[in-house]
Every structure is written in C-alpha cells, then in structure tokens.
Design an enzyme around this catalytic site. Structure first.
Site, short mmCIF file in Angstrom:
data_model
loop_
_atom_site.label_atom_id
_atom_site.label_comp_id
_atom_site.label_asym_id
_atom_site.label_seq_id
_atom_site.Cartn_x
_atom_site.Cartn_y
_atom_site.Cartn_z
N HIS A 318 0.83 -1.20 0.00
CA HIS A 318 0.00 0.00 0.00
C HIS A 318 0.86 1.24 0.00
O HIS A 318 2.07 1.20 0.29
CB HIS A 318 -0.96 0.01 1.19
CG HIS A 318 -0.33 0.42 2.48
ND1 HIS A 318 -0.90 1.33 3.35
CD2 HIS A 318 0.84 0.06 3.08
CE1 HIS A 318 -0.13 1.50 4.41
NE2 HIS A 318 0.93 0.75 4.27
N CYS A 376 3.98 5.34 5.49
CA CYS A 376 4.06 4.14 6.32
C CYS A 376 5.50 3.62 6.32
O CYS A 376 6.23 3.75 5.34
CB CYS A 376 3.13 3.06 5.79
SG CYS A 376 3.16 1.52 6.74
N SER A 417 -5.59 6.15 9.83
CA SER A 417 -4.18 6.47 9.59
C SER A 417 -4.00 7.52 8.50
O SER A 417 -3.01 8.25 8.49
CB SER A 417 -3.42 5.20 9.17
OG SER A 417 -3.47 4.23 10.19
N HIS A 420 -5.17 5.73 1.57
CA HIS A 420 -4.33 4.68 1.00
C HIS A 420 -4.77 4.34 -0.41
O HIS A 420 -5.94 4.51 -0.77
CB HIS A 420 -4.43 3.36 1.80
CG HIS A 420 -4.41 3.48 3.27
ND1 HIS A 420 -3.36 2.99 4.04
CD2 HIS A 420 -5.31 3.99 4.17
CE1 HIS A 420 -3.62 3.20 5.32
NE2 HIS A 420 -4.79 3.80 5.43
#
Length: 426
Positions: A318, A376, A417, A420
C-alpha cells in the site's frame, strides 16, 4: 573542557572540508582523512564501551544516538533473537537494534538510558509508532550486573510516570549482535546525497565506522541537540558561501553549491522547531498511546487467533498519505509532523490520485512510488505489508484488500491512519 572541545570537533572537520572545496577544480567532493573522521580524538577502541538498544526502526534509532557527545560509532543491526545470521527480509525473532560505541569519559550508560527512554514510546505494544511487528519491540541489552541494575531502576522510574499502562520494554542479557546490511547503515545521511558529497562520498566500510558520518546521520534526521544542529547548519552555510565566491567560473561546482544551498535552507527551516517542541510532541504521542495500548494488545491477540490459518490470509502492498485528520501525525518522512499537520485530506487525496494514475498508466512502479512517497514504514519494503488475515488491519483497509483480485489496485481507501491505495499481491 573536554566536552567543549568535542562539541567543536565537527566544526573543525567541516572547516577542513571548506578548504578542500575552495581548492576544487575538476573534482569537488570534500575528502576528510580517515584517522580524523573515525574518532573525534585519540581514543583507542580498547577504552570504548558498547551499549545495545532496540527502540523501533533502526534507521531512526541509529540517528538518535549518533549525534551525542561521547558516542564514537553507531551500527544498525539485529539482536535479541535465536536465528543465526538474520537478514532484513528474514530476521526471524530478532529486533531491529542499534549498537552504540561510546567513550565512558564523556558519556555513561545511565545517560544513554535517558536518551533511550525519551526517544520512543516504551508503552506501545507490538511495535513502535507506525512500525508494527515484533522486530520493533523495545529492549535494553545489558552487559553485567551493574548495567542490569541500572536498566531495571530506569524502567521502574519510567513506570511510575503513569500507572494507566504498562512499560513493555524488555531487559535482556547482551548476546549476539548481527550488523545489518550496508544499505541500512547511516540511512538518514544517505537520504541527503549533498551531505555525503561534502564528506567525500566515503566508501561504505569507512562510512559505517566514521564518527563524522554518525553525527551527520543524526543531523540529517534533525535529532541532534539544537545547539549542535545550529552549529552544523552555520558551518555548512559558510562552506557554501565561500564556495560561491571562489568558484564562479566552475559551472559544475556552482550547480552543486546552488543545490546545497537550497537543501540547507530547507533543513534550516525544518529544524527551527525547538527541543522543547520536540519533547512536547513526544509526550503527546506517549499520552495518546498510553490510553490505547491495552485495547491495542487485546486487538492484536484476537488478530493472531483469527488469522491462524494461511487460507484466511491475503498479501498486499500500500501507499499511505497522512493528513491533518490522521490519528498519528508523524511518519518516517516527517518525524515532527510539520508537513502532515498542514496537509488537508483533500490535498492528500489529490496527491494519491496522481500517484495512482502514474502507476496505472505505467509511468511508475508501485513499489518505487511507495518507497518514495508512502508515510508508512512499509515504504522501506516497497509498501509490502506481508500476509495478514481478518482482524489484523483497520476494517476499511481490510475490506478493500479482501475485495481485490491479485494484481488489482484499489481506489482511495480512508482509515484513521490517512488515505491509501492498495495493491493485492497474494
């Protein structure tokens, strides 16, 4: 007096560097003699002590300790497990760690422990920040009874700061340490090729053992004490200014110096945040995790149970773009969260859509885009998250991944978060 001399070491080395760049003609890399760059003064290895810590990703951990007065060398590696000769993609039960070689006349184990505790969240379960996994666990490795006593006392003090959550840090006897692959050493410094060029593009083995490289690694990550950070900024700017005046007829060198000045200006603006601001950000992060760590532990326990069979698992990569609505507004790219905190969700979505278009049209590869742009920590693996099952990811992310066929790329997926795009790979 010795400390003051040590603080001026880097400035003296960069002054030597400035002389080299002023004399440059065809080659304009700055070369610093090996014996000078290895240690800040005449310190024999037999008088050095070593300390070993695990506190999340070793990229950042190495930078945390590299800029401290008294620290001579740092090495990223693997420790705490039983696997022989671990590798990055096959590290077994080891944790990412940093080996610190230090001069006990300048800094002691107790002071290193203070840096350890202040540089990560020891209450987070099964990971560190956005880095999730057993390899990111918190460990103090001790060598002898005295170090074990100091480690235990420091852990007790850390626990008394809050009784609402448990300090998960392990204390282990020092065992085998395996240095990581060269590409993981001085990682933050290597992200700034202009700094590498300023110290002469040292060969890999010299770079790994260089005291100057260890300090610049901390500087590149903006983790040096603010005074040292500002001193290095000033010295680099001085080198650049002198280079402009002396090399007006050298187009290649002028191009290099212009790029260096732009990079230096950017770093100076980014590093304007004070050490107090850094501490406050760290405390906010700890407070956030202190209230969620217990639920996180139960969630992970349930996750491992629910994904016990391989048939229920998928594999995916991702790209994550964080924004001001993200639960944690920091990342490996933006450790202070200054950019993320000023990025709206719409701006993040717009950026991610453009990246997705480049991938879908064949202009770019998914793993390359992830390595460069994803917030990330999986960016260092090209976005690869490995296999996972139901209950291990946030539900919107999980549902989107399971609905894809292998090779398909999702549309924009929203989670706590950030935003994505997901590529199912298995």
């Amino acid at each position: 007096m010795a400390s003051a001399g040590r603080n001026l070491l880097l400035l003296n080395l960069l002054t030597l560097a400035s002389f080299s760049i002023l004399c440059a003609d065809k080659a304009f890399s700055i070369r610093i003699p090996d014996r000078i760059s290895s240690t800040p003064r005449e310190v024999s290895d037999e008088y050095l002590k070593t300390a070993l810590f695990a506190l999340g990703s070793f990229w950042r951990s190495e930078a945390v300790f590299g800029c401290l007065n008294g620290v001579i060398r740092t090495t990223a590696g693997y420790a705490g497990g039983s696997k022989i000769n671990p590798e990055y993609r096959s590290l077994g039960d080891h944790a990412e760690s940093v080996l610190v070689e230090y001069d006990p006349k300048e800094i002691n184990f107790r002071q290193l422990l203070e840096i350890f505790w202040s540089s990560h969240d020891p209450r987070q379960v099964f990971g560190q920040g956005p880095d999730v996994g057993n390899q990111y666990r918190s460990i103090i490795f001790t060598n002898g009874t005295e170090e074990a006593r100091l480690a235990a006392m420091s852990k007790e003090r850390e626990q008394t700061k809050s009784r609402s959550s448990i300090v998960t840090t392990q204390i282990q006897q020092l065992g085998s340490f395996y240095p990581a692959e060269p590409e993981h050493q001085k990682f933050e410094l290597k992200r700034h090729p202009l700094l590498l060029q300023l110290i002469g593009n040292l060969p890999e083995d010299e770079l790994e053992r260089s005291n100057l490289a260890a300090k610049l690694n901390g500087y590149a990550a903006e983790l040096c004490p603010s005074r040292i950070q500002k001193q290095i900024d000033a010295k680099i700017n001085e080198i650049i200014r002198k280079g402009f005046r002396k090399n007006k007829k050298n187009p290649r060198l002028l191009q290099f110096l212009k790029a260096a000045r732009i990079d230096s200006d950017r770093k100076r603006k980014k590093s304007s945040i004070s050490s107090a601001d850094r501490t406050a950000a760290a405390e906010r992060h700890k407070a956030e995790n202190a209230t969620t760590s217990t639920n996180h532990h139960h969630h992970k326990k349930k996750s491992r149970m629910s994904s016990s069979t391989a048939g229920n698992q998928v594999r995916a990569s991702h790209i994550l773009i964080k924004h001001q609505g993200s639960r944690r507004k920091t990342s490996w790219k933006d450790p202070e969260g200054r950019v993320i905190s000023n990025t709206t969700r719409d701006a993040a979505v717009s950026q991610l859509k453009a990246l997705r278009d480049d991938i879908v049209t064949g202009k770019a590869k998914f793993d390359e885009v992830a390595s460069r742009y994803s917030d990330c920590s999986s960016a260092k693996r090209g976005g690869d998250l490995g296999p996972f099952g139901r209950g291990q990811m946030q539900k919107p992310f999980e549902d989107a991944t399971f609905s894809l066929k292998i090779g398909e790329i999702s549309d924009i997926v929203d989670t706590d978060s950030g935003v994505h795009i997901i590529e199912r790979t298995g």
